[in-house]
Enzyme design. Structure first.
Site, mmCIF file in Angstrom:
data_model
loop_
_atom_site.group_PDB
_atom_site.id
_atom_site.type_symbol
_atom_site.label_atom_id
_atom_site.label_comp_id
_atom_site.label_asym_id
_atom_site.label_seq_id
_atom_site.Cartn_x
_atom_site.Cartn_y
_atom_site.Cartn_z
ATOM 1 N N GLU A 93 -31.611 90.465 19.353
ATOM 2 C CA GLU A 93 -31.482 91.660 18.526
ATOM 3 C C GLU A 93 -30.808 91.343 17.203
ATOM 4 O O GLU A 93 -29.859 90.563 17.139
ATOM 5 C CB GLU A 93 -30.695 92.734 19.271
ATOM 6 C CG GLU A 93 -31.562 93.364 20.335
ATOM 7 C CD GLU A 93 -30.825 94.407 21.136
ATOM 8 O OE1 GLU A 93 -30.959 95.591 20.829
ATOM 9 O OE2 GLU A 93 -30.108 94.010 22.066
ATOM 10 N N CYS A 106 -26.802 91.620 10.527
ATOM 11 C CA CYS A 106 -25.974 91.221 11.668
ATOM 12 C C CYS A 106 -26.890 90.478 12.648
ATOM 13 O O CYS A 106 -27.842 91.057 13.164
ATOM 14 C CB CYS A 106 -25.375 92.479 12.300
ATOM 15 S SG CYS A 106 -24.419 92.111 13.772
ATOM 16 N N CYS A 113 -24.667 87.755 26.608
ATOM 17 C CA CYS A 113 -23.366 87.145 26.292
ATOM 18 C C CYS A 113 -22.629 86.842 27.589
ATOM 19 O O CYS A 113 -22.635 87.659 28.511
ATOM 20 C CB CYS A 113 -22.540 88.100 25.432
ATOM 21 S SG CYS A 113 -20.950 87.387 24.942
ATOM 22 N N CYS A 117 -16.417 91.496 27.804
ATOM 23 C CA CYS A 117 -15.627 92.542 27.149
ATOM 24 C C CYS A 117 -16.080 93.888 27.722
ATOM 25 O O CYS A 117 -17.283 94.196 27.718
ATOM 26 C CB CYS A 117 -15.825 92.497 25.647
ATOM 27 S SG CYS A 117 -15.485 90.866 24.957
ATOM 28 N N CYS A 120 -18.258 96.599 25.700
ATOM 29 C CA CYS A 120 -19.467 96.129 25.018
ATOM 30 C C CYS A 120 -20.662 96.136 25.963
ATOM 31 O O CYS A 120 -20.606 95.568 27.057
ATOM 32 C CB CYS A 120 -19.211 94.715 24.501
ATOM 33 S SG CYS A 120 -20.678 93.932 23.844
ATOM 34 N N GLY A 166 -23.761 87.999 21.751
ATOM 35 C CA GLY A 166 -23.308 86.633 22.001
ATOM 36 C C GLY A 166 -21.981 86.304 21.353
ATOM 37 O O GLY A 166 -21.521 87.000 20.461
ATOM 38 N N SER A 198 -17.726 86.207 13.736
ATOM 39 C CA SER A 198 -16.731 86.894 14.546
ATOM 40 C C SER A 198 -16.596 86.215 15.905
ATOM 41 O O SER A 198 -17.584 85.836 16.522
ATOM 42 C CB SER A 198 -17.200 88.337 14.747
ATOM 43 O OG SER A 198 -16.338 89.010 15.606
ATOM 44 N N SER A 221 -11.887 89.370 17.042
ATOM 45 C CA SER A 221 -11.866 90.663 17.705
ATOM 46 C C SER A 221 -10.625 90.732 18.599
ATOM 47 O O SER A 221 -10.447 89.908 19.490
ATOM 48 C CB SER A 221 -13.152 90.797 18.535
ATOM 49 O OG SER A 221 -13.100 91.973 19.280
ATOM 50 N N ASN A 301 -18.296 102.740 19.833
ATOM 51 C CA ASN A 301 -19.619 103.356 19.856
ATOM 52 C C ASN A 301 -19.985 103.638 21.302
ATOM 53 O O ASN A 301 -20.243 102.712 22.067
ATOM 54 C CB ASN A 301 -20.631 102.413 19.208
ATOM 55 C CG ASN A 301 -20.300 102.232 17.745
ATOM 56 O OD1 ASN A 301 -20.247 103.193 16.992
ATOM 57 N ND2 ASN A 301 -20.005 101.001 17.347
ATOM 58 N N CYS A 344 -21.880 98.333 16.601
ATOM 59 C CA CYS A 344 -21.092 97.306 17.279
ATOM 60 C C CYS A 344 -20.961 97.581 18.763
ATOM 61 O O CYS A 344 -20.630 98.701 19.166
ATOM 62 C CB CYS A 344 -19.682 97.298 16.719
ATOM 63 S SG CYS A 344 -19.576 96.425 15.203
#
Ligand code: SF4
Length: 362
Positions: A93, A106, A113, A117, A120, A166, A198, A221, A301, A344
């Site tokens: 993506e 982005c 990944c 987290c 996410c 990722g 990041s 992060s 989000n 995000c």
């Protein structure tokens, strides 16, 4: 059958070596590099400045594209999300975010990944596999071609952020190789100072990045001001806790250029990490390490089935003013593309949205 070489991930020097192996002169390598990276072509067939038999020879050994575009989603705010597939059917993506003075792309460094987290959505895919340098570069080409037309030079500057799916530092070699290709003035020419990578906190790679001469910016992060909470939200913290992470950032700080700041991203989760006390803890943590840094507050989000809600905007404002009172530059990031799962933490190969009309040849 032997897998074809994806030439989009080759530097110009590597392409020259490649064509020479095929018995061709060096300038053919330069031509291919320009066709791939400057004219942003994704098939040899369109490289009509190359002799037909040479194009056929190229087809036998190599390819100019491996990603197929499955869907494109366009947000009300103009953000575009591309859901692509690798040759082995893994989702990739990429998000294109138009802004007044510049565009931001982005990109993803992995399909899925491996980090867990909890805020996410990508984490729920697990790691499918790391992307190759060519797959990283091709994402940028697809997004630019779709936004402006094949090979049309972007009218504004392009910023890149390695904040898609990722953990980029777990695919370090391919990432750095891709950046070398992307930086080339004869190609995409997106220079390191326009690129931010990041990390969730892979400490040894922060040291490695610091040692590079022409390195991109670094964003870390954080998501929590204490180890206790960070262990819960970002389990990678159990391996590299906050003190080790910030000590690495302090080392990295020595390489900052005048005016450059380290960036810390802090996702704001309602009643989880957004209290006044946590704002003070965060400020004290950063001040204790004496870091030349800014903090980006990112309202979470929301996405089913994640168990969090975004902090209300008054909470975000109060959190920001506590940090600022303690001398920390703090910005609130405006969410982009939430309605199309492009924001995000939302990248998880979602397909159930209605796609935009037929994508033209990109
Ligand atoms: S926030 Fe980043 S590092 Fe953490 S799981 Fe999501 S994609 Fe991976």
């Amino acid at each position: 059958m032997k897998e074809k070489i994806h030439l989009t991930g080759y530097t110009e020097a590597e392409l020259i070596a490649f064509v020479e192996q095929l018995g061709q002169p060096a300038y053919r390598g330069r031509q291919i590099f320009a066709a791939l990276q400057h004219r942003r072509l994704r098939s040899f067939e369109k490289m009509t400045d190359l002799p037909k038999d040479f194009r056929q020879q190229l087809e036998q050994h190599s390819t100019a594209s491996t990603l197929t575009i499955e869907s494109r989603y366009i947000s009300q705010d103009g953000t575009r999300r591309y859901l692509m597939k690798t040759h082995d059917d893994r989702p990739v993506e990429t998000v294109f975010i138009p802004e007044e003075r510049r565009d931001t792309i982005c990109f993803s460094s992995q399909s899925g990944c491996p980090l867990q987290c909890t805020f996410c959505l990508t984490a729920q895919l697990g790691l499918l596999r790391s992307l190759t340098a060519a797959e990283i570069v091709e994402q940028i080409i697809v997004a630019l071609n779709d936004a402006y037309g094949v090979g049309v030079q972007p009218p504004k500057g392009t910023n890149l952020v390695g904040m898609g799916a990722g953990e980029p530092f777990l695919n370090f070699e391919s990432l750095i190789h891709a950046l070398r290709v992307i930086n080339d003035p004869k190609g995409l020419h997106i220079v390191p100072k326009r690129i931010t990578i990041s990390t969730a906190g892979i400490v040894p790679r922060i040291h490695e990045l610091a040692a590079m001469t022409d390195r991109p910016h670094l964003a870390v992060s954080l998501a929590a001001p204490t180890d206790e909470l960070r262990n819960e939200l970002m389990p990678i913290n159990r391996k590299w806790p906050l003190d080790q992470l910030l000590a690495a950032c302090k080392e990295f700080e020595k390489t900052l250029k005048p005016g450059e700041l380290l960036t810390f991203e802090y996702v704001m989760l309602d009643k989880v990490n957004d209290s006044d006390e946590q704002a003070r803890q965060l400020a004290n943590l950063l001040n204790r390490h004496g870091l030349r840094a800014k903090v980006n507050l990112i309202p979470h989000n929301p996405a089913e089935p994640l168990p969090y809600l975004p902090s209300p905007s008054e909470r975000v404002d109060t959190f920001q003013s506590i940090l600022e009172t303690k001398g920390i530059h703090t910005y609130v990031r405006k969410p982009r593309g939430r309605d199309i799962y492009a924001a995000c933490g939302q990248l998880a190969a979602r397909r159930e949205l209605r796609t935009s009309p037929q994508i033209s040849q990109i």
